[in-house]
Design a protein around this motif. Structure first.
Motif, short mmCIF file in Angstrom:
data_model
loop_
_atom_site.label_atom_id
_atom_site.label_comp_id
_atom_site.label_asym_id
_atom_site.label_seq_id
_atom_site.Cartn_x
_atom_site.Cartn_y
_atom_site.Cartn_z
N VAL A 62 13.26 34.88 0.57
CA VAL A 62 13.45 33.42 0.57
C VAL A 62 12.73 32.80 1.77
N GLU A 63 12.88 33.42 2.94
CA GLU A 63 12.23 32.89 4.14
C GLU A 63 10.72 32.97 4.02
N HIS A 64 10.24 34.03 3.41
CA HIS A 64 8.79 34.16 3.21
C HIS A 64 8.26 33.02 2.36
N ASN B 132 5.60 26.48 2.98
CA ASN B 132 5.67 25.01 2.93
C ASN B 132 6.38 24.50 4.19
N THR B 133 5.71 24.58 5.32
CA THR B 133 6.32 24.20 6.60
C THR B 133 5.68 22.98 7.23
N LYS B 134 4.78 22.32 6.52
CA LYS B 134 4.06 21.19 7.11
C LYS B 134 5.02 20.12 7.64
N GLN B 135 6.02 19.76 6.85
CA GLN B 135 6.98 18.73 7.27
C GLN B 135 7.76 19.18 8.49
N HIS B 136 8.15 20.45 8.52
CA HIS B 136 8.90 20.96 9.66
C HIS B 136 8.03 21.00 10.91
N ARG B 137 6.80 21.41 10.78
CA ARG B 137 5.90 21.45 11.93
C ARG B 137 5.66 20.05 12.50
N LEU C 3 24.51 31.89 -1.29
CA LEU C 3 23.81 33.11 -1.67
C LEU C 3 24.13 34.29 -0.77
N PHE C 4 24.31 34.02 0.53
CA PHE C 4 24.35 35.11 1.50
C PHE C 4 25.64 35.16 2.31
N GLU C 5 26.72 34.62 1.78
CA GLU C 5 27.98 34.58 2.54
C GLU C 5 28.45 35.98 2.92
#
Length: 244
Positions: free
Chosen positions: A65-67, A72-77, A167-169
């Protein structure tokens, strides 16, 4: 070793399990599903039940999921670059001794408890203003550091669970990301500043999917003997559940 476990016999009916694990394998929350699984396996063994199946979702699924998120990290950057633009590289608090030229991890621990009556009153004020306890305490920390550093513009690090609990609890692993929270004090009332601090925390959480090592590349450079991005860090520990 990354994991060590030792079982000590206290008496016939009492044993102590000492479990040590490297932080790269466990975050603070992981002890909750870990202890629950120990209890389930223990009960299945003493009751001669069938061996429990492994969880369907594994830490490897989180990596996938992280991969995908990293594509798509443009907005975060853009957010982190704008948020940290012109931030002071570190918080300068006067110390007893000169800072060493080479960064070390030497330190000590000082413990301080907030009286329960003081905390109860403080929490009531926060609740009346729809401010979380963490945001309120983080505001107090900011104001305290502002006093001792004479800096109004502060970047302080916090940990955050980058864990989708739907998903990961029940997955064991290291889901922590480190977020720099920038707050600029403008001579305002405590409540107004606390609301602004809370907004800044929420904004940072909306951009949690950019790993800290990528945030470092967007932040002002710091000297080699000072931690990058921030040199003061707040780590809210999760509440440990009692399962036995």
């Amino acid at each position: 070793p990354l994991v060590r476990a030792s079982l000590f016999k206290i008496n016939t009916d009492e044993h102590l399990l000492l479990f040590t694990v490297h932080h790269t394998l466990f975050d603070g929350y992981s002890f909750t599903p870990f202890l629950k699984e120990i209890k389930l396996h223990y009960n299945s063994l003493i009751n001669n039940q069938e061996e429990l199946e492994s969880p369907i979702t594994q830490y490897y699924d989180y990596i996938l999921v992280e991969h995908e998120n990293l594509k798509n990290t443009k907005q975060h950057r853009e957010y982190w670059e704008d948020n940290l633009k012109n931030a002071y590289p570190y918080i300068n608090i006067e110390t007893d001794f000169p800072r060493p030229e080479v960064r070390t991890f030497n330190g000590d621990t000082i413990s301080k408890e907030i009286p329960i009556d003081t905390f109860t009153k403080f929490k009531k004020i926060l609740n009346n203003e729809n401010i979380s306890v963490f945001s309120g305490l983080f505001t107090v920390i900011n104001l305290t550091i502002k006093k001792y550093s004479n800096q109004n513009d502060l970047v302080i690090g916090v940990t955050s669970q980058n864990r989708d609990f739907t998903l990961f609890e029940n997955v064991i692993g290291e889901f922590t990301n480190f977020l720099p929270i920038r707050n600029i004090y403008k001579n305002m009332l405590f409540i107004n500043f606390a609301k602004e601090v809370q907004d800044n925390i929420f904004n940072a959480l909306n951009h949690i999917h950019l790993p800290f090592d990528e945030i470092v590349k967007l932040a002002p450079a710091t000297p080699d003997n000072i931690n990058p991005v921030y040199n003061i860090f707040v780590n809210p520990l999760p509440k440990m559940e009692t399962i036995m």
